[in-house]
Write an enzyme that holds these catalytic residues in place. Structure first.
Site, mmCIF file in Angstrom:
data_model
loop_
_atom_site.group_PDB
_atom_site.id
_atom_site.type_symbol
_atom_site.label_atom_id
_atom_site.label_comp_id
_atom_site.label_asym_id
_atom_site.label_seq_id
_atom_site.Cartn_x
_atom_site.Cartn_y
_atom_site.Cartn_z
ATOM 1 N N HIS A 60 26.776 64.803 -47.712
ATOM 2 C CA HIS A 60 27.321 65.832 -46.825
ATOM 3 C C HIS A 60 26.619 65.747 -45.477
ATOM 4 O O HIS A 60 25.683 64.959 -45.303
ATOM 5 C CB HIS A 60 27.186 67.222 -47.444
ATOM 6 N N HIS A 62 24.746 67.832 -43.641
ATOM 7 C CA HIS A 62 23.512 68.507 -43.248
ATOM 8 C C HIS A 62 22.498 67.454 -42.795
ATOM 9 O O HIS A 62 22.390 66.374 -43.387
ATOM 10 C CB HIS A 62 22.955 69.332 -44.400
ATOM 11 N N ASP A 64 19.324 66.841 -42.975
ATOM 12 C CA ASP A 64 18.294 66.208 -43.808
ATOM 13 C C ASP A 64 18.853 65.096 -44.686
ATOM 14 O O ASP A 64 18.089 64.328 -45.273
ATOM 15 C CB ASP A 64 17.540 67.247 -44.654
ATOM 16 N N HIS A 65 20.184 64.981 -44.750
ATOM 17 C CA HIS A 65 20.800 63.932 -45.570
ATOM 18 C C HIS A 65 21.399 62.794 -44.744
ATOM 19 O O HIS A 65 21.733 61.752 -45.313
ATOM 20 C CB HIS A 65 21.890 64.533 -46.457
ATOM 21 N N HIS A 132 28.285 73.341 -52.825
ATOM 22 C CA HIS A 132 27.298 73.601 -51.779
ATOM 23 C C HIS A 132 27.916 74.541 -50.744
ATOM 24 O O HIS A 132 29.046 75.001 -50.909
ATOM 25 C CB HIS A 132 26.857 72.272 -51.158
ATOM 26 N N ASP A 200 23.154 67.951 -52.716
ATOM 27 C CA ASP A 200 22.924 69.398 -52.760
ATOM 28 C C ASP A 200 24.037 70.089 -53.544
ATOM 29 O O ASP A 200 25.217 69.878 -53.262
ATOM 30 C CB ASP A 200 22.893 69.973 -51.341
ATOM 31 N N HIS A 256 15.309 66.730 -54.503
ATOM 32 C CA HIS A 256 15.506 67.633 -53.359
ATOM 33 C C HIS A 256 14.580 68.842 -53.480
ATOM 34 O O HIS A 256 14.993 69.996 -53.394
ATOM 35 C CB HIS A 256 16.976 68.074 -53.262
#
Length: 293
Positions: A60, A62, A64-65, A132, A200, A256
Site C-alpha cells: 500500500h 503509506h 513506511d512501505h 487497513h 498492514d 511490522h
C-alpha cells in the site's frame, strides 16, 4: 528450497528494526515485498544484491512501505541495470513513481513493467485484499507442485531402466513383458511451498480465507494493545496468532513491530498461547523452508 530474508521488520518511523522489506528467494528468483526507507542500504548490510531483484510488490502507499522504492530504482539505473523490473502494487504506484522520476530528472534506462500477478513454470505470485485504513493488499508467493517418480516402488518391481522411468515421469504408459505400467501408479505429488505476507492489516475473515494452509504467514503485529491496533488498521500479536490458528498455517512470523517496543517478549508470549509455532521476525535474519514430500 525457499529463503525468506527479513530486511526490515519494524513499522511507522525509521527505527533500529528497519522499515518493512522482505525478500523471498527461490533458485535465483528474488522478489522483494515492500520497500521502506533505507531498504537498499540494509540489503547491502545483509550482503544481498538489489540488482538481482526481478519483482517488487508494494502492499500500500503509506510511506513506511514505499518511500525506499524510488531511490532503489534510481540506484539500479546508476548501476546500469539492463534486465526489466516487474512491479506489483496499488493503482497509485505508477503515478507516484512517474512524478518522483520527473521531479528528480531521472529517466530509467531499463524497462519497468507494472503487472497484476506473476506466473512462470515454477512459481506464481498473487495478491489478496487486507483490512487497513487505506486500500492495501497482501501477497501470496506459491511454489507449484511437482511430480516425482516413486523410485523405491519401481525398484521393488525390478524396474531400473532410466528410459522407462523417464517415460513414466512424462506421463506415458509403458508396456513391459505384457504388463502395462500406468504413470499415475508411480508418480508422487511433491507439494510446493506457500508463503503469505499481509503487510498492514487488522484481523479479518478475508485474510484468514486468503492465507489458508500456507507454510509461513508473515502477519502484522504492530501493537500490544488491541484498541490502538484497531484504531490505526493494524493487529496485535494475539490477532496474528488467531488468524494463523484459524487459517491452519504451519508457521507464523510477527512483523511490522512498532518502534515503541524494544522488547518483544510479551508480544511473543501472547501469540504463542494461541499459536505455538510463532516467532518474531528479527531484522536482518532469514528463514529457510524446504519443499514438502
Amino acid at each position: 528450497m525457499i529463503t525468506v530474508y527479513f530486511i526490515g521488520t519494524g513499522g511507522g518511523a525509521p527505527n533500529k528494526r528497519g522499515l518493512p522489506a522482505i525478500m523471498v528467494r527461490r533458485e535465483g528468483f528474488d522478489a522483494l515485498f515492500d520497500c521502506g526507507e533505507g531498504t537498499q542500504w540494509r540489503m547491502m548490510e545483509h550482503n544481498l544484491s538489489f540488482m538481482k531483484i526481478k519483482l517488487i510488490g508494494i502492499t500500500h502507499m503509506h510511506g513506511d512501505h514505499v518511500l525506499g522504492l524510488p531511490g532503489m530504482i534510481e540506484t539500479m539505473g546508476m548501476y546500469s541495470r539492463k534486465e526489466s523490473l516487474l512491479l506489483m502494487g496499488p493503482k497509485e504506484l505508477k503515478e507516484f513513481l512517474e512524478d518522483i522520476f520527473k521531479k528528480t530528472y531521472f529517466y530509467p534506462n531499463f524497462e519497468i513493467q507494472i503487472i497484476d500477478k506473476y506466473e512462470d513454470e515454477n512459481i506464481k505470485i498473487s495478491t489478496f485484499e487486507t483490512c487497513h485504513t487505506i486500500e492495501s493488499q497482501g501477497y501470496l508467493f506459491e511454489e507449484k507442485d511437482r511430480l516425482k517418480i516413486d523410485i523405491d516402488k519401481l525398484r521393488k518391481e525390478g524396474i531400473k531402466d532410466w528410459r522407462i522411468i523417464r517415460m513414466l515421469k512424462e506421463g506415458k504408459r509403458v508396456e513391459i513383458n505384457g504388463k502395462v505400467l500406468l504413470p499415475e501408479d508411480y508418480l508422487i505429488v511433491k507439494k510446493g511451498i506457500r508463503i503469505a505476507y499481509t503487510g498492514d492489516t487488522g484481523p479479518c475473515e478475508k485474510v484468514i480465507n486468503a492465507v489458508k494452509d500456507v507454510d509461513l504467514l508473515i502477519h502484522d503485529s504492530t501493537f500490544i494493545d488491541e484498541k490502538e491496533a484497531y484504531k490505526y488498521g493494524h493487529s496485535n500479536s494475539y490477532d496474528a496468532a488467531y488468524v494463523a490458528l484459524k487459517a491452519n498455517v504451519k508457521r507464523l512470523a510477527l512483523f511490522h513491530i512498532s518502534p515503541r517496543y524494544d522488547d518483544t517478549y510479551e508480544m511473543l508470549i501472547k501469540a504463542k498461547r494461541i499459536f505455538e509455532k510463532t516467532f518474531v521476525a528479527e531484522p536482518l535474519s532469514y528463514y529457510i523452508i524446504r519443499q514438502k514430500e
